[in-house]
Motif scaffolding. Structure first.
Motif, PDB file in Angstrom:
ATOM      1  N   GLY A  67     -30.989 -48.779  24.638  1.00 19.47           N
ATOM      2  CA  GLY A  67     -30.205 -48.181  23.558  1.00 19.47           C
ATOM      3  C   GLY A  67     -31.065 -47.951  22.320  1.00 19.47           C
ATOM      4  O   GLY A  67     -32.225 -48.352  22.247  1.00 19.47           O
ATOM      5  N   PRO A  68     -30.491 -47.300  21.333  1.00 19.13           N
ATOM      6  CA  PRO A  68     -31.250 -47.020  20.108  1.00 19.13           C
ATOM      7  C   PRO A  68     -31.563 -48.310  19.361  1.00 19.13           C
ATOM      8  O   PRO A  68     -30.769 -49.252  19.356  1.00 19.13           O
ATOM      9  CB  PRO A  68     -30.301 -46.137  19.296  1.00 19.13           C
ATOM     10  N   LEU A  71     -22.886 -57.911  40.374  1.00 21.26           N
ATOM     11  CA  LEU A  71     -24.311 -58.095  40.089  1.00 21.26           C
ATOM     12  C   LEU A  71     -24.990 -56.773  39.746  1.00 21.26           C
ATOM     13  O   LEU A  71     -25.788 -56.695  38.807  1.00 21.26           O
ATOM     14  CB  LEU A  71     -25.011 -58.748  41.278  1.00 21.26           C
ATOM     15  N   ALA A  72     -24.672 -55.732  40.504  1.00 22.01           N
ATOM     16  CA  ALA A  72     -25.262 -54.420  40.233  1.00 22.01           C
ATOM     17  C   ALA A  72     -24.834 -53.906  38.860  1.00 22.01           C
ATOM     18  O   ALA A  72     -25.650 -53.375  38.102  1.00 22.01           O
ATOM     19  CB  ALA A  72     -24.858 -53.431  41.322  1.00 22.01           C
ATOM     20  N   LEU A  73     -23.564 -54.086  38.521  1.00 22.52           N
ATOM     21  CA  LEU A  73     -23.088 -53.659  37.206  1.00 22.52           C
ATOM     22  C   LEU A  73     -23.712 -54.485  36.090  1.00 22.52           C
ATOM     23  O   LEU A  73     -24.059 -53.951  35.036  1.00 22.52           O
ATOM     24  CB  LEU A  73     -21.566 -53.746  37.146  1.00 22.52           C
ATOM     25  N   VAL A  96     -15.636 -49.623  34.198  1.00 20.39           N
ATOM     26  CA  VAL A  96     -15.637 -50.849  34.998  1.00 20.39           C
ATOM     27  C   VAL A  96     -16.828 -51.695  34.578  1.00 20.39           C
ATOM     28  O   VAL A  96     -17.957 -51.205  34.511  1.00 20.39           O
ATOM     29  CB  VAL A  96     -15.708 -50.528  36.509  1.00 20.39           C
ATOM     30  N   THR A  97     -16.585 -52.969  34.280  1.00 25.61           N
ATOM     31  CA  THR A  97     -17.660 -53.867  33.884  1.00 25.61           C
ATOM     32  C   THR A  97     -17.902 -54.901  34.979  1.00 25.61           C
ATOM     33  O   THR A  97     -17.114 -55.022  35.927  1.00 25.61           O
ATOM     34  CB  THR A  97     -17.322 -54.592  32.568  1.00 25.61           C
ATOM     35  N   SER A  98     -18.970 -55.653  34.816  1.00 31.73           N
ATOM     36  CA  SER A  98     -19.272 -56.698  35.798  1.00 31.73           C
ATOM     37  C   SER A  98     -18.172 -57.750  35.823  1.00 31.73           C
ATOM     38  O   SER A  98     -17.853 -58.300  36.872  1.00 31.73           O
ATOM     39  CB  SER A  98     -20.626 -57.335  35.495  1.00 31.73           C
ATOM     40  N   GLU A  99     -17.554 -58.006  34.667  1.00 32.71           N
ATOM     41  CA  GLU A  99     -16.462 -58.979  34.625  1.00 32.71           C
ATOM     42  C   GLU A  99     -15.276 -58.527  35.474  1.00 32.71           C
ATOM     43  O   GLU A  99     -14.631 -59.341  36.133  1.00 32.71           O
ATOM     44  CB  GLU A  99     -15.993 -59.218  33.183  1.00 32.71           C
ATOM     45  N   HIS A 100     -15.015 -57.219  35.485  1.00 30.44           N
ATOM     46  CA  HIS A 100     -13.939 -56.697  36.327  1.00 30.44           C
ATOM     47  C   HIS A 100     -14.241 -56.943  37.807  1.00 30.44           C
ATOM     48  O   HIS A 100     -13.352 -57.319  38.571  1.00 30.44           O
ATOM     49  CB  HIS A 100     -13.749 -55.196  36.095  1.00 30.44           C
ATOM     50  N   ALA A 101     -15.475 -56.709  38.201  1.00 32.57           N
ATOM     51  CA  ALA A 101     -15.854 -56.901  39.600  1.00 32.57           C
ATOM     52  C   ALA A 101     -15.785 -58.377  39.987  1.00 32.57           C
ATOM     53  O   ALA A 101     -15.317 -58.714  41.073  1.00 32.57           O
ATOM     54  CB  ALA A 101     -17.249 -56.349  39.855  1.00 32.57           C
ATOM     55  N   TYR A 102     -16.236 -59.261  39.090  1.00 32.83           N
ATOM     56  CA  TYR A 102     -16.161 -60.694  39.375  1.00 32.83           C
ATOM     57  C   TYR A 102     -14.706 -61.155  39.461  1.00 32.83           C
ATOM     58  O   TYR A 102     -14.352 -61.991  40.309  1.00 32.83           O
ATOM     59  CB  TYR A 102     -16.901 -61.507  38.317  1.00 32.83           C
ATOM     60  N   GLU A 145     -25.787 -52.962  33.120  1.00 35.26           N
ATOM     61  CA  GLU A 145     -25.412 -53.213  31.725  1.00 35.26           C
ATOM     62  C   GLU A 145     -26.591 -53.755  30.922  1.00 35.26           C
ATOM     63  O   GLU A 145     -26.809 -53.346  29.781  1.00 35.26           O
ATOM     64  CB  GLU A 145     -24.237 -54.194  31.667  1.00 35.26           C
ATOM     65  N   GLN A 146     -27.366 -54.656  31.510  1.00 31.13           N
ATOM     66  CA  GLN A 146     -28.538 -55.195  30.813  1.00 31.13           C
ATOM     67  C   GLN A 146     -29.567 -54.100  30.571  1.00 31.13           C
ATOM     68  O   GLN A 146     -30.158 -54.014  29.493  1.00 31.13           O
ATOM     69  CB  GLN A 146     -29.169 -56.324  31.611  1.00 31.13           C
TER      70      GLN A 146
END
Length: 79
Positions: free
Chosen positions: A75-76, A62-64, A11-17, A68-69
């Motif tokens: 990350g590597p 917003l939380a997602l 689930v991404t922030s775009e899905h929640a929006y 994500e940020q």
């Protein structure tokens, strides 16, 4: 913990929006449909009930987005 599980499930922030926007539209549709077939008080309750989902989905978005940020920043790194 919930945000991590949602993120791990894909689930991404775009899905929640998108879900928040859809719940606003569904609120309007349910109110219009109920107002034609039932009394106004019951139609108002249906519209308000579905409309209350939008802030929850926006908050999850917003939380997602924050997760994500943070996940991208840790990350590597390549040099």
């Amino acid at each position: 913990m919930i945000v991590k599980r949602l993120h791990d499930a894909g689930v991404t922030s775009e899905h929640a929006y998108l879900a928040a926007s859809a719940s606003i539209g569904l609120s309007l549709v349910s109110w219009l449909t109920s107002s034609r077939t039932e009394n106004v008080e019951r139609a108002d309750r249906w519209g308000i009930f579905v409309g209350e989902w939008a802030p929850t989905f926006f908050a999850l978005g917003l939380a997602l987005a924050n997760y994500e940020q943070r996940d991208e920043g840790s990350g590597p790194t390549t040099t």
